[in-house]
Scaffold this motif. Structure first.
Motif: not given
Ligand code: C2E
Ligand code: MG
Ligand code: MG
Length: 713
Positions: A487, A608-609, A632, A490-491, A546, A687, A473, A668
């Protein structure tokens, strides 16, 4: 020459010794008429003979006599048997101070001077006898007391507080096992085991200042070679500001006996494990705790399959041996589970456990603080595995299996009886399912645990078969719209479940430790991809990967990254590691050291976060990082929730004050973008720019975008 021979025995006997016949006669008569038996002797030597023969109750003795004088005779009587304590009245010359002194040195009890008042003599003698009797009685009672104290292993002591002098009764040295009991507090404390010394010292000090009596127990220091530790009960009572008295008593045997009785009542004789009564106590404790802080706990009810066959074929001794071996393997299995099945440094509280034998071939394991029922299933699985290994009993190889039923507090019951009964019921279910396995009492819990294990198994398999893939992304700079980085995410496309979200399987990978090899795979793959894009001529940007804090704590991440960089040849300046704040929650200093090691490799580090953890501002400025990623959750309602808007604004300001780049994730829509642009956020990801894309799709996206930019220019 005695008049005593025909007298009765209950009259007190007096030996009168004098070479002057007149004196002897007068004295004898006075004493006899006063009710005494009189034995006579004419000189010191004869006196000794008579003393031996008659064992008189008192001696009246002249000093100056032929053959042996009174002093020598007196001294010899003192040394003879029974002569130690007999009262001896010496007759000395008037004003003869020298003789009086000598008489006492020879051991005389008292003296009369010449001329003797024969009228008063019997009174004097009677008086001396009475005080001798008192002394005898006292001695006898002291001997009795000493004996009683020896039997009771009791000693007494006194402590002079101002001079710090301790006085000990004879038995104390035996009790404290010290042949050199010193005379002050320090010496006393030296006889005490180190762990207990403070206790005794404090109690004494408090008694001394408050004047309060106390009684406590301590252990004596044991010898170098043998353990001869004794348990001592000490009582003390301050009598005044200057004086404290007390007793010590050896209560080792009593304590041991009490312990033995307790053991008989609470432990199983064959295995030494807690028995049913003890188990009930432990369950009550767990129930109390569970009710107080809503902790879950689990009962595992174990039954050895076909134990009866072992007993029948190999005999009861072999059966007992098997039970003992089972109990030691159980202990191992329960203990190991905690550290092997799961990483020990994530938020898993240690399981405290009790293993009990109910009787026969039934055991129960109590697992305290089981946050998730699956943890109990882990333990059950390991127990089954451990007990399935071969046992050697007197040279015979024996195989057994185990069936386990599990109940969980509070879901499956609120009392010990209920929980045990339900675990037992679950055990029977498990037997019906075909032994050597476990079953939860509640079906839904059982289902959940099964699913988790299936997922874990699939995770491992997918890793082995290289079945994961990455999506990328983009991140974009707000000042010029350039792509600054990517970034890698993983999928997992599961054959039956379809796409499984990393939010679902990353936590499981962390708990099972799979995250370590999985993370290495992600890193390696992302680096390879980046190198191939760079080689293909894509304008350089930064690849972010990550990294879980489990990886950082459990492995040498700097080394792992170095390996990936070396093997792919990627310039570290093109790599970024995204970390969450949880790493820093445990040990800030260690966290900082780990981050610094990463920075030293020449790569970028981001948090992160950001905003969801508990980073305190004070150490945020000490962290060797380059970038903050605003979580986010703050971006989502940014344009409708003034609170979130205020937080985002201050996070941007904070980052800039700390000289850090700041990026917003999960952007978004255009309103969010407008807000972030106005607040001078550096970058965005979301997005609105692009969803995470497979590598080839991203390459096309990038080319399209570059061409679009060219056209615009
Ligand atoms: P993250 O690192 O904060 O990643 C950002 C997540 O937000 C990703 O979810 C991404 O798909 C999603 N996202 C991006 N833009 C938007 C948006 O505009 N709207 C919304 N609603 N979501 C957006 P994803 O891929 O499901 O990953 C979830 C989390 O799983 C990640 O959060 C990260 O913590 C973890 N994760 C993913 N891949 C890895 C990995 O390779 N290693 C480790 N250790 N964790 C990973
Ligand atoms: Mg991330
Ligand atoms: Mg994030």
């Amino acid at each position: 020459m005695t008049t005593a021979d025909n007298q009765t025995d209950d009259r007190p006997k007096v030996l009168v010794v004098d070479d002057d016949m007149a004196g002897l006669l007068m004295a004898s008569e006075a004493l006899e008429s006063a009710g005494f038996d009189v034995i006579e002797a004419e000189d010191g030597l004869e006196a000794i003979d008579q003393f031996d023969k008659h064992n008189p109750d008192l001696v009246v003795m002249d000093v100056v006599m032929p053959r042996m004088n009174g002093f020598d005779s007196c001294a010899l009587i003192r040394k003879s048997e029974g002569g130690e304590h007999v009262p001896i009245l010496m007759i000395t010359g008037l004003d003869d101070v020298d003789s009086i002194q000598k008489a006492f040195e020879a051991g005389a009890t008292d003296f009369v001077t010449k001329p003797i008042n024969f009228f008063l003599l019997p009174y004097r003698v009677r008086y001396m006898m009475r005080s001798a009797k008192n002394a005898d009685d006292l001695r006898a009672s002291q001997i009795k007391l000493g004996k009683a104290q020896r039997i009771a292993k009791l000693g007494h002591w006194e402590w002079m507080l101002d001079s710090d002098v301790f006085l000990w009764s004879g038995e104390c040295e035996n009790i404290l096992k010290s042949s050199t009991l010193g005379e002050n507090l320090e010496h006393f404390l030296e006889t005490i085991q180190e762990d207990d010394r403070g206790l005794v010292a404090n109690a004494l000090e408090r008694a001394r200042t408050d004047g309060a009596r106390f009684n406590i127990e301590f252990r004596t220091r044991s010898g170098n070679e043998t353990d001869d530790t004794r348990i001592i009960h000490v009582e003390a009572e301050p009598e005044s500001d200057l004086h404290m008295v007390g007793t010590i008593q050896d209560i080792t045997e009593r304590t041991n006996a009490e312990e033995q009785i307790h053991n008989l009542a609470y432990y199983d004789l064959v295995t030494g494990l807690p028995n049913r009564a003890h188990l009930y106590d432990m369950i009550s404790l767990a129930l109390n705790r569970g009710n107080q802080n809503s902790n879950k706990f689990a009962l595992l009810f174990l039954d050895l399959d076909h134990f009866k066959q072992v007993n029948d074929t190999l005999g009861h001794n072999a059966g007992d041996l098997l039970l003992r071996q089972v109990s030691s393997r159980l202990k191992d299995a329960v203990r190991k589970t905690d550290s092997v099945a799961r990483p020990d440094d994530i938020e898993v509280k240690p399981l405290t456990e009790t293993i009990a034998r109910l009787g026969g071939d039934e055991f129960v394991v109590l697992l305290d603080q089981v946050d998730r029922p699956e943890d109990a299933a882990y333990v059950a699985r390991r127990i089954c595995k451990e007990l399935a290994r071969i046992f050697i009993l007197d040279g015979n190889e024996v195989r057994i299996t185990t069936t386990i039923g599990i109940s969980i507090f509070p879901a499956d019951g609120n009392t010990a009886e209920e929980l045990l009964k339900h675990a037992d019921v679950a055990m029977y279910h498990a037997k019906e399912q075909g032994r050597n396995g476990y079953q939860f009492y509640s079906q839904s819990i059982h289902q959940l645990a099964l699913e988790r294990f299936a997922l874990e198994r699939d995770l491992r398999k997918t890793l082995e078969t290289n079945g994961f893939h990455l999506e990328y992304q983009p991140k974009v700079a707000l000042k010029n719209g350039e792509v600054t980085g990517l970034e890698a995410l993983i999928r997992w496309k599961h054959p039956e479940r379809g796409l499984v979200s990393p939010a679902d399987f990353i936590p499981l990978a962390e708990e099972t430790g799979i995250i370590v090899p999985l993370g290495e795979w992600v890193l390696q793959t992302a680096c390879e991809q980046m190198v191939s894009w760079l080689e293909a001529g894509i304008p350089p940007f930064i690849m972010a990967v990550n990294c879980s804090s489990i990886q950082l704590v459990r492995t040498d991440m700097a080394k792992v990254i170095k390996t990936a960089l070396d093997s792919t040849g990627l310039n570290p300046a093109y790599l970024e590691i995204e970390l969450t704040e949880s790493l820093l929650l445990q040990d800030v200093e260690e966290g900082i050291a780990i981050l610094q090691a990463l920075k030293d490799l020449g790569l970028h580090v981001s948090i992160d976060d950001f905003g969801t953890g508990f980073s305190s501002l004070s150490y945020l400025k000490r962290l060797p990082v380059d970038k903050l990623k605003i979580d986010q959750s703050f971006i989502k309602d940014l344009t409708t929730d003034p609170g979130d808007a205020a937080i985002v604004t201050s996070m941007i300001t904070l980052a800039h004050n700390l000289d850090l780049t700041v990026i917003a994730e999960g952007v978004e829509n255009a309103e969010q973008l407008g807000f972030l642009r106005a607040e001078k956020c550096d970058e965005i990801q979301g997005y609105l720019i692009s969803r995470p894309l497979p590598a080839d799709v991203f390459a096309e996206w990038m080319i399209d975008r570059l061409e679009g930019e060219k056209k615009a220019a």
